[in-house]
Design an enzyme around this catalytic site. Sequence first.
Site, short mmCIF file in Angstrom:
data_model
loop_
_atom_site.label_atom_id
_atom_site.label_comp_id
_atom_site.label_asym_id
_atom_site.label_seq_id
_atom_site.Cartn_x
_atom_site.Cartn_y
_atom_site.Cartn_z
CE1 TYR A 25 2.57 44.39 -50.22
CE2 TYR A 25 1.71 44.62 -47.98
CZ TYR A 25 1.87 45.12 -49.26
OH TYR A 25 1.34 46.33 -49.59
CE1 TYR A 50 8.56 41.57 -40.90
CE2 TYR A 50 7.27 39.62 -41.44
CZ TYR A 50 8.29 40.50 -41.74
OH TYR A 50 9.02 40.31 -42.88
C1 LIG Z 1 9.88 48.25 -44.37
C2 LIG Z 1 10.27 47.08 -43.51
C3 LIG Z 1 10.76 45.94 -44.13
C4 LIG Z 1 11.13 44.83 -43.35
N1 LIG Z 1 11.61 43.71 -43.97
C5 LIG Z 1 11.96 42.64 -43.23
C6 LIG Z 1 12.45 41.45 -43.85
O1 LIG Z 1 12.56 41.36 -45.08
N2 LIG Z 1 12.80 40.41 -43.06
C7 LIG Z 1 12.70 40.47 -41.70
O2 LIG Z 1 13.07 39.49 -41.04
N3 LIG Z 1 12.22 41.58 -41.08
C8 LIG Z 1 11.85 42.65 -41.81
N4 LIG Z 1 11.36 43.77 -41.20
C9 LIG Z 1 11.18 43.76 -39.75
C10 LIG Z 1 12.46 44.18 -39.05
O3 LIG Z 1 13.35 43.09 -39.01
C11 LIG Z 1 12.11 44.61 -37.61
O4 LIG Z 1 11.23 45.71 -37.66
C12 LIG Z 1 13.36 44.95 -36.81
O5 LIG Z 1 13.10 44.77 -35.44
C13 LIG Z 1 13.80 46.37 -37.06
O6 LIG Z 1 14.99 46.64 -36.41
P1 LIG Z 1 15.48 48.15 -36.29
O7 LIG Z 1 16.73 48.15 -35.54
O8 LIG Z 1 15.42 48.80 -37.62
O9 LIG Z 1 14.28 48.80 -35.47
P2 LIG Z 1 14.21 49.57 -34.03
O10 LIG Z 1 12.88 50.21 -34.04
O11 LIG Z 1 15.39 50.44 -33.86
O12 LIG Z 1 14.26 48.39 -33.02
C14 LIG Z 1 13.32 47.35 -33.01
C15 LIG Z 1 13.32 46.69 -31.63
O13 LIG Z 1 14.63 46.20 -31.35
C16 LIG Z 1 15.17 46.88 -30.21
N5 LIG Z 1 16.57 47.21 -30.47
C17 LIG Z 1 17.07 48.01 -31.45
N6 LIG Z 1 18.39 48.10 -31.32
C18 LIG Z 1 18.74 47.34 -30.28
C19 LIG Z 1 19.98 47.06 -29.64
N7 LIG Z 1 21.12 47.59 -30.07
N8 LIG Z 1 19.98 46.25 -28.56
C20 LIG Z 1 18.82 45.72 -28.08
N9 LIG Z 1 17.63 45.97 -28.64
C21 LIG Z 1 17.59 46.77 -29.73
C22 LIG Z 1 14.32 48.12 -30.03
O14 LIG Z 1 14.34 48.57 -28.69
C23 LIG Z 1 12.97 47.65 -30.49
O15 LIG Z 1 12.31 46.94 -29.47
C24 LIG Z 1 10.98 44.88 -41.94
C25 LIG Z 1 10.47 46.04 -41.34
C26 LIG Z 1 10.11 47.12 -42.12
C27 LIG Z 1 9.53 48.35 -41.45
#
Ligand SMILES: Cc1cc2nc3c(=O)[nH]c(=O)nc-3n(C[C@H](O)[C@H](O)[C@H](O)COP(=O)(O)OP(=O)(O)OC[C@H]3O[C@@H](n4cnc5c(N)ncnc54)[C@H](O)[C@@H]3O)c2cc1C
Length: 540
Positions: A398, A472
């Site tokens: 992608y 990522y």
């Molecule tokens: C289906 C999918 C689509 C995506 N699309 C995009 C996109 O279009 N653009 C883009 O830029 N990225 C994209 N991502 C990547 C996404 O930005 C990262 O996976 C992001 O880190 C996810 O954050 P989360 O809070 O959902 O995940 P979590 O698994 O909750 O956290 C990810 C990381 O951040 C830490 N974290 C979470 N919350 C906190 C907090 N409050 N304080 C400190 N650390 C914290 C966690 O400990 C972990 O290390 C995508 C991911 C997926 C799976």
Amino acid sequence: MELSAASGGAALLGGTAAQAAPRPAGGPPPLGPVVIGPADPRYVELTTRGHNGRFTGSPDVVHLVGSAEQVVRAVEEAARDRKRIAVRSGGHCFEGFVDDPAVRVLVDVSEMAAVSHDPERELFAVESGATLGRVYRTLYLGWGVTLPGGGCPTVGVGGHVAGGGYGALSRRYGLVVDHLYGVEVVVVDRSGRARIVEATRDSTGAERELWWAHTGGGGGTFGVVTRYLFRSPGASGAPGGLLPRPPAAVRSVSLGWQWQDLDREAFVRLLRVHGDWHRRHAGVDSPYAELSSGLTLGHRASGRITVDAALDASRPRAGELLDAFVAELTGAVAAPYTVTAATTPWLKSVLGGVQWPGGARFKSKSTLLRTPWNDRQAGVLHTYLNRGGEEFATAGVYLTFLGGRINTVRPDATAMPHRDCLFSVVHEALWGEERQTEGQLAWVRGLYRELHADTGGVPVPDEANGGAYLNYPDTDLADPRWNTSGVPWSTLYHRGNHRRLQRAKERWDPLDLFHHALSVRPPERFSSRRPGRGPTLGPH
Ligand SMILES: Cc1cc2nc3c(=O)[nH]c(=O)nc-3n(C[C@H](O)[C@H](O)[C@H](O)COP(=O)(O)OP(=O)(O)OC[C@H]3O[C@@H](n4cnc5c(N)ncnc54)[C@H](O)[C@@H]3O)c2cc1C
């Protein structure tokens, strides 16, 4: 600025900066503290929230928190008991950082999800458990504004913002962190004492570095973010002027080719024309400066290759510009194609996308490209996308168009250093059952290694590659079996910003309480090779 936990974060203990955005007065008390152990039926819900079915954690306790003060207590307890701690927001982490079996205490912020406007400070406050869908909806319906973040509505801001954050509006408005005014974070000092700190773009000294570290330095690294504060640089006044305004509607086109109609030569030519077109139109001076564009190279078993592009529907000649784009791409090869066009209200276009299947197992590998794939790489893609059968129907590559405003920001202005890239590429295997794991991992690792065969199997920053995107994460980049370049993973992700991030880490998490396989480590614990295996100093 340090905030008192006991006062609900509203009282200023030191410093002269403005106060944190007030929490709603007279509202219901915050949820919690909810503390859940393995015997509680809710435990399984919270320990299986992670999006990647490859990883399930087994912490001793989950703190479902409702306020920053509850986070302080949970974190202080973990530091006191010398227990490994992790925090989860939206659960979309690619790797098992949160669900690492070594994690004993899990802080889940998903119930802290308020999105509010602070008229006094002229900013928006977003609690760190909010999902992107929630943020887009509330900011837009409430005030007509948005953030240029990712396209998956269930991603959490907790990890997304700290890693940089890009999406369909980024060529027009930059990254999410380009609009990050401040962070409220629970940090822990050398004595194990936890406290709430607010750090902003206007802070000075170490506090400004804490803000900066959250503009791309990554989640799970410096503390627990409880709120992000947003205001675009230079903006002031009424809420409608504090953040970007999305288009009322988007005009989009979707182009598709069938694998069966493309031989190797046609495939390589299509990628060449696609790459060349995007290179010519990457700058902010192009009539396509605001175009969002993505290429999906599904595995042959999925049947299709698609290009999806969109412009602000109100832009003069939007339809004509998209027609010209389609004409150039479809003219590249003689193969039949399909094309559909639509005009969609903006919020619908953002929230109405196909939801990604949560719970499936996946391995994704990131490359930031500064130039299009060369013909050798296009050949490698052709080989791998045609290798294997039905079990790869959900595998693919992608590619998202970057450039535009993203690249008008200095690489050290935020911690996200990649301000010279043309495309972000995700190479992905996605499967359902454990027995498939070995074959799927071998496929995606082989593809990536061969694409980057000239640079030790990884995208070493050079004229062609920018490196990899921290949101990522891919632990293979720290594994000498897969990274034979001699260039450490920290350079691939952070480029010239790594040393400065290490200084912020030393200052704000001196115990290295918050760590995972690819977190910034203090220099004495940094290993360029084996993730997460520095000397075992400290409390865990
Ligand atoms: C289906 C999918 C689509 C995506 N699309 C995009 C996109 O279009 N653009 C883009 O830029 N990225 C994209 N991502 C990547 C996404 O930005 C990262 O996976 C992001 O880190 C996810 O954050 P989360 O809070 O959902 O995940 P979590 O698994 O909750 O956290 C990810 C990381 O951040 C830490 N974290 C979470 N919350 C906190 C907090 N409050 N304080 C400190 N650390 C914290 C966690 O400990 C972990 O290390 C995508 C991911 C997926 C799976």
